[in-house]
Design a protein around this motif. Structure first.
Motif, PDB file in Angstrom:
ATOM      1  N   ASP A   1      78.379  43.983 165.095  1.00 13.14           N
ATOM      2  CA  ASP A   1      78.260  45.351 164.584  1.00 13.14           C
ATOM      3  C   ASP A   1      79.235  46.207 165.382  1.00 13.14           C
ATOM      4  N   LEU A   2      80.409  46.488 164.800  1.00 14.87           N
ATOM      5  CA  LEU A   2      81.520  47.025 165.573  1.00 14.87           C
ATOM      6  C   LEU A   2      81.291  48.438 166.110  1.00 14.87           C
ATOM      7  N   PRO A   3      80.682  49.385 165.352  1.00 11.43           N
ATOM      8  CA  PRO A   3      80.512  50.733 165.915  1.00 11.43           C
ATOM      9  C   PRO A   3      79.728  50.749 167.224  1.00 11.43           C
ATOM     10  N   VAL A   4      78.753  49.858 167.370  1.00  9.42           N
ATOM     11  CA  VAL A   4      77.965  49.815 168.603  1.00  9.42           C
ATOM     12  C   VAL A   4      78.316  48.611 169.453  1.00  9.42           C
ATOM     13  N   LYS A   5      79.308  47.792 168.971  1.00 10.17           N
ATOM     14  CA  LYS A   5      79.782  46.616 169.715  1.00 10.17           C
ATOM     15  C   LYS A   5      78.619  45.697 170.106  1.00 10.17           C
ATOM     16  N   ARG A   6      77.773  45.432 169.127  1.00  9.11           N
ATOM     17  CA  ARG A   6      76.607  44.570 169.368  1.00  9.11           C
ATOM     18  C   ARG A   6      76.750  43.275 168.588  1.00  9.11           C
ATOM     19  N   LEU A   7      76.551  42.150 169.285  1.00  9.81           N
ATOM     20  CA  LEU A   7      76.568  40.845 168.640  1.00  9.81           C
ATOM     21  C   LEU A   7      75.246  40.642 167.918  1.00  9.81           C
TER      22      LEU A   7
ATOM     23  N   ALA B   1      75.320  33.924 150.899  1.00  4.14           N
ATOM     24  CA  ALA B   1      75.477  35.350 151.198  1.00  4.14           C
ATOM     25  C   ALA B   1      74.392  35.787 152.171  1.00  4.14           C
ATOM     26  N   TYR B   2      74.775  36.628 153.141  1.00  2.00           N
ATOM     27  CA  TYR B   2      73.847  37.141 154.148  1.00  2.00           C
ATOM     28  C   TYR B   2      74.008  38.653 154.266  1.00  2.00           C
ATOM     29  N   ARG B   3      72.925  39.306 154.683  1.00  2.00           N
ATOM     30  CA  ARG B   3      73.007  40.689 155.156  1.00  2.00           C
ATOM     31  C   ARG B   3      73.538  40.637 156.584  1.00  2.00           C
ATOM     32  N   PRO B   4      74.664  41.272 156.890  1.00  2.00           N
ATOM     33  CA  PRO B   4      75.215  41.158 158.243  1.00  2.00           C
ATOM     34  C   PRO B   4      74.371  41.817 159.323  1.00  2.00           C
ATOM     35  N   ASP B   5      73.531  42.801 158.956  1.00  2.00           N
ATOM     36  CA  ASP B   5      72.745  43.481 159.979  1.00  2.00           C
ATOM     37  C   ASP B   5      71.543  42.668 160.441  1.00  2.00           C
ATOM     38  N   SER B   6      71.028  41.812 159.566  1.00  2.00           N
ATOM     39  CA  SER B   6      69.849  41.029 159.917  1.00  2.00           C
ATOM     40  C   SER B   6      70.066  39.531 159.777  1.00  2.00           C
ATOM     41  N   LEU B   7      71.196  39.116 159.168  1.00  2.00           N
ATOM     42  CA  LEU B   7      71.511  37.709 158.902  1.00  2.00           C
ATOM     43  C   LEU B   7      70.427  37.050 158.058  1.00  2.00           C
ATOM     44  N   VAL B   8      69.877  37.837 157.147  1.00  2.00           N
ATOM     45  CA  VAL B   8      68.916  37.318 156.177  1.00  2.00           C
ATOM     46  C   VAL B   8      69.674  36.868 154.935  1.00  2.00           C
ATOM     47  N   GLU B   9      69.407  35.661 154.472  1.00  2.00           N
ATOM     48  CA  GLU B   9      70.092  35.133 153.307  1.00  2.00           C
ATOM     49  C   GLU B   9      69.679  35.917 152.061  1.00  2.00           C
ATOM     50  N   THR B  10      70.690  36.311 151.266  1.00  2.00           N
ATOM     51  CA  THR B  10      70.416  37.076 150.044  1.00  2.00           C
ATOM     52  C   THR B  10      70.814  36.331 148.779  1.00  2.00           C
ATOM     53  N   GLY B  11      71.559  35.257 148.899  1.00  2.00           N
ATOM     54  CA  GLY B  11      71.969  34.518 147.710  1.00  2.00           C
ATOM     55  C   GLY B  11      72.679  33.235 148.086  1.00  2.00           C
ATOM     56  N   ARG B  12      72.796  32.311 147.115  1.00  2.00           N
ATOM     57  CA  ARG B  12      73.429  31.010 147.368  1.00  2.00           C
ATOM     58  C   ARG B  12      73.989  30.483 146.055  1.00  2.00           C
ATOM     59  N   VAL B  13      75.177  29.894 146.117  1.00  2.00           N
ATOM     60  CA  VAL B  13      75.793  29.232 144.972  1.00  2.00           C
ATOM     61  C   VAL B  13      75.882  27.750 145.302  1.00  2.00           C
ATOM     62  N   LYS B  14      75.093  26.944 144.628  1.00  2.00           N
ATOM     63  CA  LYS B  14      75.104  25.506 144.843  1.00  2.00           C
ATOM     64  C   LYS B  14      76.449  24.933 144.392  1.00  2.00           C
ATOM     65  N   GLY B  15      77.051  24.132 145.234  1.00  2.00           N
ATOM     66  CA  GLY B  15      78.325  23.525 144.902  1.00  2.00           C
ATOM     67  C   GLY B  15      79.507  24.463 144.970  1.00  2.00           C
ATOM     68  N   GLY B  16      79.312  25.691 145.440  1.00  2.00           N
ATOM     69  CA  GLY B  16      80.407  26.655 145.502  1.00  2.00           C
ATOM     70  C   GLY B  16      81.365  26.440 146.647  1.00  2.00           C
TER      71      GLY B  16
END
Length: 843
Positions: A270-276, A307-322
């Motif tokens: 998270d670049l504005p607060v420089k937090r991993l 696909a993930y939410r970058p703030d929480s790293l929660v998976e939001t979607g997936r494409v099988k075979g993509g």
């Protein structure tokens, strides 16, 4: 067959893409405006057929270097065309222009569906290509850096040996990772190259979207270094557990992706607060991992794309075979019948399959590309007509208040990215203008230990906001030690805690005093955090917005961080301002990173004169102790931030013009009614103040601003060059523009007359120049051993003007907060400055 997916859920839109493509080598990119998808496909080998046709040919030399054809898929018509053949390098510029280079170093470009074969080849076969502004091409051809254009001969400069080369989005600066530091080069040669030494060998580079910072991955040292391109020095970096081998940024500069030196994963910062934030397993390739314009992280995991939410790293979607496919992330939206499938931000067209997903990104707009603004309606209308005749959909926006002008704009556009893409193609200065909506929720945050003063300031702000007839509610959320009810003149009573925890009606808890509905803190609570996080605040925010009412919250910076609703603005209450490095300052910065704009700072600098108006609270609302307490005359703050712009009725303007409002008839007062405190009045203007000036231009490049300032200075006009941070939305990476002001004048009329003089002397085009009030400047001492020199400041990109025998002045600011960028530059230069109002008054 290309396919389209909607983020963040990666739901396929089967009817959004048409047309077929042969096997694709790589995706070059997508020109969203022209609706062209550019890809490469292996070139067919025709040397064997040529050998058979040539009877005398005993042998035909072959080139072992892989070559490609570049294809363009028209996303509107589904037509596929070959743009160029035998290509070795291709890239897409920031304005959507395609550049291709073949084995004979010949360049072909495609801009706005127009193909151009450049008349002159490049000096050598490029190692890297960077598309630049004005349809220029920046080429890394070790040992040379080449800049070329279709209508200009190529120019070359020596390129230092390095492991990695990076360029800004617009190609105005190139960074080279040398052996012991980073070399910064101007491709056009306008500045000398600069070397920034680093303690460890740099490995990989990436510019921020604005081009202000360069992030550097080092070979042995963990984390990333950061370089300020303007100061040309290393600044605060990013801490990481291990060294990184590759780094990428999202299009808006909010998220940084880094590849660890060990393992197959990606770090998300998270670049504005420089937090991993954390790490996600993935395979690094040219296309992925990446952050989409919507702020969604896409990674390749095995055979899938996730696909993930970058703030929480929660998976939001997936494409099988993509995982076997090639991906490009874009803000493009299909036109016609396909637009609804993407649930466009403007709300036109809903998906045929059902309602829009609730987690779809909300609108940024409306965003306008502002070309000019003028007080002359006829001139603005004529300019809009000229732009319209040139094929641009221009219009004029009427002023919202007396100090506003007639704005000539293009648009509106749903996102800032789309508006900026249009503006960059104009070939002239432009601004991104977003009409300010009427605020419905404002946070008042004290930054002083004198809470009684802060409470009085909050009460003044609320009463001033209610003077125009708008319904205003003030809530005391200083739950640790509530005292706002004492300032208002109420005994302890039911309040917001009772409403949230004991279901007391807000109507019952609200007390109308001086046209403000005041809600006290109420009962003591042990669950203050739950009260702030209650989702009811979001509903209240929405309700006040619908009713065109204003909800004002008096609370601490810590409480604001836990508030479930995001206020429309933040006002700091402090008689002496606040330090950004302090804990309160950091809390305010955190709120701004959430997207809460800082509207201004209430400071105590003037003592208003007595006001004869006496408005008594209604009977039965004052405790006996309050009735016996005599009223004291107090100093009242005045909002000095000019960014407190009014809504439709101009209510916020009354924060500094309250004394001009018609007196309110006094209500009948009961027996033993205490004397009410006078309403704060605005101070009289300083007689020696030269508040008004003429803004002639705003440039993204400092050199252009300094050149205009030098021209004005040579003609006897005092110039002010003012850097301002534009945009970022709280993402911590705003773009710096340089505003050029001409002169300083005591009144608006005198500034208007001066502008006519600038036109007559041909220092500005007729119609150019915005007259505005920018009364503040930074004063520097020019006497004694601690004095500063203008030439030394100029070397650091700071333009100072001699004001009198003792002082230099730097910049012209509409609000004290606008001086932050220049103050930080002076601080880094070791120069102390004092904010003053021209001529001699310290604000």
């Amino acid at each position: 067959m290309p396919r389209a997916y909607r983020l963040p859920g990666l739901a396929e839109i089967p009817t959004a893409m048409r047309g077929k493509l042969p096997p694709v080598g790589r995706v070059i990119g997508l020109d969203a405006e022209a609706e062209f998808l550019y890809v490469t496909t292996p070139t067919k080998d025709t040397t064997a057929q040529k050998a058979q046709k040539g009877k005398r040919a005993k042998s035909v030399p072959t080139d072992s270097t892989a070559k490609y054809d570049v294809l363009a898929l028209d996303l509107g018509s589904a037509r596929v065309d070959t743009v160029a053949s035998g290509i070795e390098q291709a890239t897409l510029g920031p304005d959507g222009t395609l550049y291709t280079v073949d084995a004979k170093r010949r360049v072909v470009s495609v801009a706005r569906r127009f193909r151009v074969a450049w008349p002159q080849p490049l000096p050598g076969v490029p190692l890297q290509l960077f598309g630049a502004a004005d349809q220029r091409l920046v080429v890394a051809e070790p040992p040379n850096l080449v800049t070329a254009a279709a209508d200009q001969p190529a120019t070359s400069r020596a390129l230092p040996a390095g492991s990695d080369v990076a360029a800004t989005r617009w190609g105005d600066l190139v960074a080279v990772a040398a052996d012991s530091g980073v070399v910064l080069m101007d491709p056009l040669g306008r500045r000398d190259a600069a070397f920034i030494r680093l303690p460890d060998h740099p490995r990989a580079l990436v510019f921020s979207p604005s081009g202000h910072r360069i992030y550097v991955a080092r070979r042995t040292e963990p984390g990333l270094a950061a370089i300020d391109r303007y100061e040309r020095e290393e600044i605060d970096g990013v801490a990481l557990p291990l060294p990184a081998t590759a780094i990428r940024l999202d299009p808006l500069g909010r998220w940084l992706l880094a590849k660890p030196s060990a393992g197959d994963s990606v770090w998300v910062v998270d670049l504005p607060v420089k937090r991993l934030v954390g790490s996600v397993p993935c395979v690094w390739r040219v296309d992925l991992p990446a952050i989409a314009p919507e702020g969604v992280l896409l990674v390749r995991q095995g055979d899938d794309v996730v696909a993930y939410r970058p703030d929480s790293l929660v998976e939001t979607g997936r494409v099988k075979g993509g995982g076997a496919d090639l991906w490009t992330l874009t803000a493009w939206r299909p036109r016609g019948a396909y637009r609804g499938a993407f649930a466009d931000a403007d709300g036109s067209g809903a998906p045929s399959g059902g309602p829009v997903a609730s987690d779809t990104a909300g609108p940024e707009g409306p965003m306008y590309v502002q070309v000019s603004t003028s007080q002359n309606e006829a001139w603005s209308s004529e300019m809009a007509q000229q732009l319209t005749r040139a094929g641009l959909a221009a219009r004029v926006l009427d002023p919202k208040n007396p100090d506003d002008g007639y704005r000539v704009v293009l648009g509106p556009y749903p996102t800032r990215a789309q508006a900026e893409a249009i503006g960059r193609k104009l070939g002239r200065p432009f601004w991104i203008y977003q009409p300010t909506p009427t605020p419905a929720l404002i946070a008042l945050v004290p930054a002083t230990g004198d809470l009684k003063w802060a409470a009085g300031a909050a009460w003044d702000v609320a009463r001033a906001a209610a003077l125009n007839g708008r319904r205003v509610a003030l809530v005391d959320l200083w739950l640790e030690h509530p005292m706002l009810h004492e300032t208002v003149g109420l005994a302890p009573t039911e309040g917001i805690v009772d409403a949230f925890e004991y279901d007391v009606s807000l109507t019952k808890a609200a007390h109308e005093i001086d046209h403000v509905f005041f809600i006290a803190a109420g009962a003591v609570t042990a669950h203050a955090g739950d009260l702030f996080a209650n989702p009811r605040w979001k509903k209240l925010h929405g309700g006040f917005k619908v009713e065109d009412a204003l909800l004002i919250l008096f609370l601490s910076a810590g409480a604001l961080a836990r508030l479930s609703a995001v206020p429309d603005g933040l006002i700091v209450l402090s008689p002496d301002g606040y330090e950004p490095e302090s804990s309160i300052g950091q809390g305010i910065a955190a709120a701004m990173e959430r997207g809460v704009p800082l509207l201004g700072v209430v400071r105590e600098r003037w003592t208003p004169g007595p006001d004869t108006r006496s408005v008594a609270p209604p009977p039965g609302r004052i405790s006996a102790s309050a009735a016996r307490r005599p009223a004291r005359r107090r100093t009242r703050p005045v909002v000095i931030a000019a960014t407190l712009v009014a809504g439709a009725a101009g209510g916020w303007g009354l924060l500094v013009r309250g004394a001009e409002h018609a007196p309110t008839p006094a209500r009948p007062a009961p027996a033993h009614t205490p004397r009410a405190r006078p309403v704060a009045a605005a101070p009289a203007p300083h007689a020696d103040s030269l508040s008004w000036t003429v803004q002639l231009a705003a440039y993204a490049e400092l050199d252009k601003a300094l050149a205009l300032a030098d021209r004005l200075n040579a003609q006897g006009v005092t110039p002010f060059v003012t850097p301002v941070a534009i945009g970022g939305g709280g993402r911590g990476d705003a773009t710096v523009w340089y505003r050029v002001f001409a002169g300083a004048y005591p009144t608006r009329d005198s500034a208007l007359s001066a502008r006519v003089g600038l036109w007559a002397r041909q220092l500005a085009d007729r119609g150019q120049g915005d007259v505005l009030r920018a009364p503040y400047s930074l004063a520097l001492s020019r006497q004694g051993g601690g004095g500063v020199r203008t030439d030394r400041l100029r070397a650091r990109g700071i333009a100072a003007v001699a004001w009198d025998s003792a002082r230099l002045l730097v910049g012209a600011f509409e609000t004290p907060e606008q001086a932050t960028v220049l103050e930080n530059q002076l601080k880094r230069a070791g120069v102390s400055a004092t904010l003053v109002t021209r001529m001699t008054t310290t604000p």
